[in-house]
Design an enzyme around this catalytic site. Structure first.
Site, PDB file in Angstrom:
ATOM      1  N   THR A   1       0.832  -1.196   0.000  1.00  0.00           N
ATOM      2  CA  THR A   1       0.000   0.000   0.000  1.00  0.00           C
ATOM      3  C   THR A   1       0.868   1.248   0.000  1.00  0.00           C
ATOM      4  O   THR A   1       2.007   1.227   0.464  1.00  0.00           O
ATOM      5  CB  THR A   1      -0.932   0.039   1.228  1.00  0.00           C
ATOM      6  OG1 THR A   1      -1.809   1.168   1.129  1.00  0.00           O
ATOM      7  CG2 THR A   1      -0.146   0.135   2.528  1.00  0.00           C
ATOM      8  N   SER A   2       0.304   2.335  -0.515  1.00  0.00           N
ATOM      9  CA  SER A   2       0.946   3.646  -0.428  1.00  0.00           C
ATOM     10  C   SER A   2       0.071   4.602   0.381  1.00  0.00           C
ATOM     11  O   SER A   2       0.350   5.794   0.455  1.00  0.00           O
ATOM     12  CB  SER A   2       1.172   4.221  -1.834  1.00  0.00           C
ATOM     13  OG  SER A   2      -0.061   4.352  -2.518  1.00  0.00           O
ATOM     14  N   ASN A   3      -0.986   4.054   0.993  1.00  0.00           N
ATOM     15  CA  ASN A   3      -1.959   4.853   1.729  1.00  0.00           C
ATOM     16  C   ASN A   3      -1.555   4.931   3.203  1.00  0.00           C
ATOM     17  O   ASN A   3      -1.568   3.928   3.912  1.00  0.00           O
ATOM     18  CB  ASN A   3      -3.343   4.213   1.575  1.00  0.00           C
ATOM     19  CG  ASN A   3      -4.458   5.040   2.174  1.00  0.00           C
ATOM     20  OD1 ASN A   3      -4.395   5.454   3.322  1.00  0.00           O
ATOM     21  ND2 ASN A   3      -5.493   5.278   1.381  1.00  0.00           N
TER      22      ASN A   3
ATOM     23  N   GLY B   1      -3.052   6.219   5.755  1.00  0.00           N
ATOM     24  CA  GLY B   1      -4.132   5.859   6.669  1.00  0.00           C
ATOM     25  C   GLY B   1      -4.251   4.354   6.841  1.00  0.00           C
ATOM     26  O   GLY B   1      -4.454   3.863   7.953  1.00  0.00           O
ATOM     27  N   LYS B   2      -4.114   3.625   5.741  1.00  0.00           N
ATOM     28  CA  LYS B   2      -4.170   2.166   5.815  1.00  0.00           C
ATOM     29  C   LYS B   2      -2.977   1.612   6.589  1.00  0.00           C
ATOM     30  O   LYS B   2      -3.113   0.633   7.328  1.00  0.00           O
ATOM     31  CB  LYS B   2      -4.212   1.567   4.411  1.00  0.00           C
ATOM     32  CG  LYS B   2      -5.518   1.803   3.668  1.00  0.00           C
ATOM     33  CD  LYS B   2      -5.493   1.144   2.299  1.00  0.00           C
ATOM     34  CE  LYS B   2      -6.795   1.396   1.546  1.00  0.00           C
ATOM     35  NZ  LYS B   2      -6.801   0.761   0.210  1.00  0.00           N
TER      36      LYS B   2
ATOM     37  N   ASP C   1      -8.047  -3.520  -1.119  1.00  0.00           N
ATOM     38  CA  ASP C   1      -8.667  -2.557  -2.016  1.00  0.00           C
ATOM     39  C   ASP C   1     -10.113  -2.335  -1.588  1.00  0.00           C
ATOM     40  O   ASP C   1     -10.792  -3.277  -1.162  1.00  0.00           O
ATOM     41  CB  ASP C   1      -8.617  -3.036  -3.463  1.00  0.00           C
ATOM     42  CG  ASP C   1      -8.926  -1.909  -4.429  1.00  0.00           C
ATOM     43  OD1 ASP C   1      -8.023  -1.086  -4.672  1.00  0.00           O
ATOM     44  OD2 ASP C   1     -10.067  -1.828  -4.919  1.00  0.00           O
TER      45      ASP C   1
END
Length: 204
Positions: free
Chosen positions: A17-19, A21-22, A73
């Site tokens: 991931t690049s998020n 928040g995740k 996702d």
């Protein structure tokens, strides 16, 4: 801080991931599980199926790092708009933005919507899927505070079931202990539960 390279926190599971928040959410939920974060530009298929997208990303990442991987996702489904934007969340936010989404819903009473997610786990041989669902409704205006924990701009207009606040207005305690309708599940929580049980891990 997440970089474009593999951040070595351990050698058990790699989260693709690049998020930010995740990442924050995963590190909290996986506190007793060794975790690496892989932030890399991956080819994402043009699909409205979150399961297909998660599977594609986790398989692609495994080919690069050769370690067990997870990819998550999520799609956003607005009932009155026939499910729009579905898995095309980034496209909708880049073109319409949350302001445009609210404009599309102006004057509409039925504001039911939901986040639907799929987490794919791949160890090089087997792939498993864990699904999540979060029911709620759209606010009529943008509300909330900027924070690294916010997964998406949709958090400023999404009011989860049982609350009168948007996700972006809720603190960590409220988000973690929020009331959930019976059909709500968390893909990450389902995966963590599976992973702990299969490895006899005890949560700290």
């Amino acid at each position: 801080m997440v970089t474009s390279e593999l951040i070595k926190l351990s050698n058990e599971i790699v989260f693709v991931t690049s998020n930010k928040g995740k990442v924050i959410s995963a590190q909290r939920q996986l506190s007793d599980i060794k975790l690496e974060i892989f932030n890399h530009d991956l080819i994402e298929p043009r699909s409205d199926d979150v399961r297909e997208i998660a599977e594609y990303k986790v398989r692609e990442a495994y080919e690069v790092i050769k370690k067990p991987c997870i990819a998550l996702d999520a799609g956003f489904f607005i009932e009155e708009l026939n499910g729009f934007p579905r898995a095309f969340v980034n496209f909708a936010l880049d073109t319409l933005g949350i302001e445009g989404i609210l404009k599309q819903m102006q004057g509409i009473k039925n504001r039911k919507c939901a986040f639907k997610e799929c987490l794919a786990y791949y160890d090089g041989q087997n792939i498993l899927y864990f699904n999540g669902n979060q029911e709620g409704e759209l606010s009529t205006e943008i509300r909330g505070n900027d924070a690294d924990k916010n997964w998406s701009d949709l958090w400023y207009i999404f009011i989860p079931y049982g609350y009168d606040k948007t996700f972006a207005e809720m603190n960590d305690e409220e988000i973690n202990s929020r009331v959930r309708c019976p059909q709500n599940t968390s893909a990450m929580e389902e995966f963590v539960d599976y992973y702990r049980k299969t490895r006899n891990l005890v949560q700290k």
